[in-house]
Design an enzyme around this catalytic site. Structure first.
Site, mmCIF file in Angstrom:
data_model
loop_
_atom_site.group_PDB
_atom_site.id
_atom_site.type_symbol
_atom_site.label_atom_id
_atom_site.label_comp_id
_atom_site.label_asym_id
_atom_site.label_seq_id
_atom_site.Cartn_x
_atom_site.Cartn_y
_atom_site.Cartn_z
ATOM 1 N N ASP A 99 -50.427 -67.980 -15.935
ATOM 2 C CA ASP A 99 -49.210 -68.121 -16.730
ATOM 3 C C ASP A 99 -48.334 -69.189 -16.085
ATOM 4 O OD1 ASP A 99 -47.439 -67.727 -18.780
ATOM 5 O OD2 ASP A 99 -47.047 -65.612 -18.352
ATOM 6 N N ASP A 100 -47.348 -69.654 -16.862
ATOM 7 C CA ASP A 100 -46.471 -70.682 -16.293
ATOM 8 C C ASP A 100 -45.522 -70.086 -15.252
ATOM 9 O OD1 ASP A 100 -45.066 -69.318 -18.260
ATOM 10 O OD2 ASP A 100 -44.316 -71.098 -19.282
ATOM 11 N N ASP A 103 -40.897 -63.980 -14.427
ATOM 12 C CA ASP A 103 -39.437 -63.887 -14.314
ATOM 13 C C ASP A 103 -39.079 -62.441 -13.994
ATOM 14 O OD1 ASP A 103 -36.700 -63.583 -14.911
ATOM 15 O OD2 ASP A 103 -36.709 -65.241 -16.296
HETATM 16 O O1 LIG Z 1 -41.710 -62.205 -16.355
HETATM 17 P P1 LIG Z 1 -41.138 -62.187 -17.721
HETATM 18 O O2 LIG Z 1 -39.671 -61.813 -17.741
HETATM 19 O O3 LIG Z 1 -41.917 -61.371 -18.697
HETATM 20 O O4 LIG Z 1 -41.133 -63.692 -18.261
HETATM 21 C C1 LIG Z 1 -42.208 -64.576 -18.099
HETATM 22 C C2 LIG Z 1 -42.840 -64.899 -19.434
HETATM 23 O O5 LIG Z 1 -41.846 -65.441 -20.317
HETATM 24 C C3 LIG Z 1 -42.322 -66.658 -20.880
HETATM 25 O O6 LIG Z 1 -43.103 -66.404 -22.029
HETATM 26 P P2 LIG Z 1 -42.440 -66.144 -23.468
HETATM 27 O O7 LIG Z 1 -42.428 -64.683 -23.754
HETATM 28 O O8 LIG Z 1 -41.124 -66.851 -23.540
HETATM 29 O O9 LIG Z 1 -43.448 -66.799 -24.494
HETATM 30 P P3 LIG Z 1 -44.124 -68.254 -24.481
HETATM 31 O O10 LIG Z 1 -45.069 -68.270 -23.322
HETATM 32 O O11 LIG Z 1 -44.829 -68.326 -25.781
HETATM 33 O O12 LIG Z 1 -43.042 -69.284 -24.360
HETATM 34 C C4 LIG Z 1 -43.202 -67.227 -19.805
HETATM 35 O O13 LIG Z 1 -44.156 -68.118 -20.375
HETATM 36 C C5 LIG Z 1 -43.880 -65.993 -19.236
HETATM 37 O O14 LIG Z 1 -45.050 -65.664 -19.959
HETATM 38 N N1 LIG Z 2 -38.857 -71.630 -20.299
HETATM 39 C C1 LIG Z 2 -38.647 -70.461 -19.655
HETATM 40 N N2 LIG Z 2 -39.150 -69.324 -20.179
HETATM 41 C C2 LIG Z 2 -38.907 -68.184 -19.502
HETATM 42 N N3 LIG Z 2 -39.268 -66.929 -19.797
HETATM 43 C C3 LIG Z 2 -38.763 -66.128 -18.834
HETATM 44 N N4 LIG Z 2 -38.092 -66.830 -17.919
HETATM 45 C C4 LIG Z 2 -38.167 -68.127 -18.315
HETATM 46 C C5 LIG Z 2 -37.652 -69.338 -17.765
HETATM 47 O O1 LIG Z 2 -36.996 -69.404 -16.716
HETATM 48 N N5 LIG Z 2 -37.939 -70.489 -18.492
HETATM 49 MG MG LIG Z 3 -45.262 -66.881 -21.766
#
Ligand SMILES: O=P(O)(O)OC[C@H]1O[C@H](OP(=O)(O)OP(=O)(O)O)[C@H](O)[C@@H]1O
Ligand SMILES: Nc1nc2[nH]cnc2c(=O)[nH]1
Ligand SMILES: [Mg+2]
Length: 168
Positions: A99-100, A103
């Site tokens: 994952d990226d 948080d």
């Molecule tokens: O640890 P957490 O508080 O769960 O946050 C982290 C997740 O939030 C973002 O995804 P998001 O749900 O925004 O979807 P996306 O990847 O499609 O942008 C990010 O890419 C992680 O997968």
């Molecule tokens: N782009 C982005 N997505 C998130 N989802 C949860 N935390 C983050 C953050 O810091 N940046």
């Molecule tokens: Mg995500």
């Protein structure tokens, strides 16, 4: 005004450029090589897709599965929903989850429940999510919102001297 539940109060932003993301993904790949080989990668969509593509190239892995977890709408955290399960990864044995970032760690927790035997790695980790990831590259403060290159665009800003209120 009181915040609505789940609303974030972002104090700071950290902008990640494409170059930096590429460098960080390569650094993560380097630390992953000794932990492999992996049967395949599970990318956590959507944010994990580009890091997973870069890492897959570096560690020479061609089997890519996805899991789709939706947690956030813009910067607002909601109830996490699994839109697609990682069917090809079984219980995760031999698989690498990418994952990226982590948080709060909520997304990682759900992914781990579905793939208990996989290794989970991400580029960036905030303190609350840090214990949920096996590997990460850079720690980011909890009050900082990471702006990924796909979230941003270069923007014209006027020279300082032309800003209203500046003499001359
Ligand atoms: O640890 P957490 O508080 O769960 O946050 C982290 C997740 O939030 C973002 O995804 P998001 O749900 O925004 O979807 P996306 O990847 O499609 O942008 C990010 O890419 C992680 O997968
Ligand atoms: N782009 C982005 N997505 C998130 N989802 C949860 N935390 C983050 C953050 O810091 N940046
Ligand atoms: Mg995500």
């Amino acid at each position: 005004m009181q915040p609505s539940p789940g609303t974030r109060f972002t104090a700071n932003y950290a902008t990640v450029t494409w170059d930096q993301l590429h460098r960080d993904a390569r650094l993560l790949a380097e630390t992953l090589i000794p932990r492999g080989p992996f049967k395949g990668i599970v990318a956590v969509t959507r944010g994990g897709l580009i890091p997973a593509a870069i890492i897959a190239r570096e560690i020479d892995c061609r089997l890519i599965e996805t899991i789709s977890v939706v947690t956030y709408d813009e910067e607002e955290q909601g109830k996490p929903t699994v839109l697609k399960a990682p069917a090809a990864a079984g219980d995760g044995e031999g698989f690498l989850i990418i994952d990226d970032l982590v948080d709060s760690g909520v997304t990682a927790q759900i992914v781990r429940q579905l793939l208990p035997k996989a290794l989970l790695a991400c580029l960036y980790a905030k303190p609350s999510g840090r214990p949920l990831t096996d590997l990460f590259v850079v720690e980011v403060p909890q009050d900082t919102w990471v702006l990924f290159p796909w979230d941003t665009a270069p923007l014209f800003i006027p020279p300082l001297a032309r800003k209203s209120g500046t003499p001359g």
